[in-house]
Every structure is written in C-alpha cells, then in structure tokens.
Design a protein around this motif. Structure first.
Motif, short mmCIF file in Angstrom:
data_model
loop_
_atom_site.label_atom_id
_atom_site.label_comp_id
_atom_site.label_asym_id
_atom_site.label_seq_id
_atom_site.Cartn_x
_atom_site.Cartn_y
_atom_site.Cartn_z
N CYS A 5 0.62 -1.12 0.17
CA CYS A 5 -0.53 -0.15 -0.19
C CYS A 5 1.05 1.29 -0.25
CB CYS A 5 -0.92 -0.16 0.72
SG CYS A 5 -2.28 1.55 1.13
N THR A 22 -2.87 1.34 -6.91
CA THR A 22 -2.87 0.97 -5.73
C THR A 22 -3.90 1.24 -4.78
OG1 THR A 22 -0.90 0.18 -6.15
CG2 THR A 22 -1.97 -0.86 -4.52
N CYS A 40 -6.02 -0.65 -1.06
CA CYS A 40 -5.38 -0.95 0.00
C CYS A 40 -6.82 -1.19 1.10
CB CYS A 40 -4.57 -0.07 0.63
SG CYS A 40 -3.45 0.90 -0.09
N CYS A 42 -5.69 4.57 -3.55
CA CYS A 42 -5.40 5.28 -2.20
C CYS A 42 -4.55 6.82 -2.37
CB CYS A 42 -4.34 4.65 -1.71
SG CYS A 42 -3.51 5.09 -0.01
N ALA A 46 -0.76 5.88 2.30
CA ALA A 46 -1.11 4.95 2.87
C ALA A 46 -0.75 5.21 4.36
CB ALA A 46 0.39 4.73 2.50
N ARG A 90 -0.25 -2.07 4.00
CA ARG A 90 -2.20 -2.63 3.90
C ARG A 90 -3.05 -1.45 3.97
NH1 ARG A 90 -3.51 -8.13 6.71
NH2 ARG A 90 -1.19 -8.43 5.65
N CYS A 109 -5.00 2.40 4.01
CA CYS A 109 -4.58 3.72 3.70
C CYS A 109 -5.20 4.67 4.12
CB CYS A 109 -5.44 3.40 1.83
SG CYS A 109 -5.54 4.74 1.49
N HIS A 128 -8.86 7.00 0.14
CA HIS A 128 -9.21 6.33 -0.82
C HIS A 128 -9.61 7.83 -1.40
CE1 HIS A 128 -8.26 2.26 0.28
NE2 HIS A 128 -7.48 2.40 -0.67
N GLY A 162 -10.43 -2.08 0.24
CA GLY A 162 -9.92 -3.57 0.05
C GLY A 162 -9.82 -4.38 -1.18
#
Length: 205
Positions: free
Chosen positions: A43, A51, A53, A124, A127, A131, A133, A136, A164
């Motif tokens: 993340c 990405t 998370c 994200c 972070a 893993r 965040c 978002h 996620g």
C-alpha cells in the motif's frame, strides 16, 4: 487499532449434514480482500488509478464532492448505506471532506474526465501502513457519452476497492471478471454486495 487475522474456511461435502435447528454460516468462496495470494502490492500513496488498499479503520467516512451531480451524490449515498451499512463497517456520510491530519475522510468521491469507456477508478492517496490507507479517492467519469450516469452497482464496485475488495482474477483462488458470486465486484452490473464480499469485509474489520 488491532487488525483481525482473516481465516477463510472451506466447508467439505462431509460437513453438509446438519443437525435440526443448527444455524450454519456460509464460508467465503474466495479471498478477495487485499492483500490476496494473487494481488499483494505494498500500500502506498498513488496517482489516479494506482494501488488501492484496505481502509484504516472500521468507521467508514465518505464525502461526495461538488463535481458530482445531486443525483449521483444520492446514488452513492444509497449504495454505501444499503450495501456496506449492513456489514461490520460503520458508514458515515459527511457534509464536508477532511483532506489533512490524522482523521481524513476515508473515501472522497468526485467526477473527472477518464479514459473513454472507463466508468470509475479508485486509488489510495494517503497510505499509513503497508496495507492500510487513510484516504482513498474514487473518480467517476464525467463524460457519460455511451456510459450512462453512476448507478448503485458502479458506486458499490468502486467503494469495494476503497475498502480492499478485488476483482475476481485478483482473488485467491481466482475467479472470472464476470463471476456474479462476487456481487458488485463483478464486471456485470450487479446490485448487491454479495455474501462473499460481506464475509471478507466482516473478517477484516
């Protein structure tokens, strides 16, 4: 906040025999909660489309920016409340967004010009662990030509990424993009969260 360890159980045929009056909780079909065996990038703070998370806590705060129409804002609110409200997440619709500090709004929805044919993108922006965040962003395509305005399935799908949930091919074991057992995380317009997604959310949060 302590993070629960998720355990996915598979119920064998021999376990199907039930004693009268026994309540059985259906186990998740697949693990589609980031990180999975098929999707596990670290993340990180990203740009649009990078990405996604897990969100950083059980309370899910959401804000809908002014770039969205009133109808789109209402659709997003209904989707988040109707589909994610019944999970272990605690949904809160905010009247303003918090973009800095330790208590940022968890999901900020907006309208932006995206690639032709793209309905929405989630990424994200802040972070806080490898893993988790803190915030978002979800961008929906403001050019609705040939696409149509945001519906509850779209809002459910992108919100799923922001907590996620992955697409089928990123799940473990992998499923197809159009497998409706993943509810609104399918590429079809599915108007429900689905038991598998709910199971993974509740095991995580």
């Amino acid at each position: 906040m302590a993070i629960k360890r998720r355990t996915i159980f598979v119920i064998g045929a021999a376990s199907a025999a039930l004693v009268a009056g026994t309540t059985v909780v259906q186990a998740a079909l697949t693990d589609n909660m980031y990180p999975t065996g098929n999707y596990s990038p670290t993340c990180r703070d990203g740009d649009m489309g990078d990405t996604f998370c897990q969100t950083d806590n059980r309370t899910l705060t959401v804000y809908r920016e002014g770039s969205l129409s009133s109808a789109e804002k209402n659709t997003i609110s209904r989707a988040v409340k109707d589909y994610y409200g019944p999970t272990d997440l605690v949904v809160k619709i905010e009247s303003s967004g918090t973009y800095r500090g330790d208590s940022e709004t968890d999901i900020v929805y907006k309208a932006k010009t995206l690639a032709r044919g793209k309905i929405g993108i989630t990424w994200c922006d802040d972070a806080v662990t490898s893993r988790k965040c803190d915030q978002h962003y979800v961008a929906f395509n403001k050019d609705h030509t040939g696409i149509g305005s945001v519906n509850k399935s779209d809002a459910c799908h992108e919100t799923g990424h922001a907590v996620g949930l992955t697409h089928g091919p990123n799940a473990s074991p992998a499923l197809g993009l159009y497998d409706d057992r993943l509810g609104c995380m399918s590429y079809n317009d599915v108007y429900r969260l689905g038991a598998n997604n709910k199971e993974n959310i509740n095991a995580t949060y």
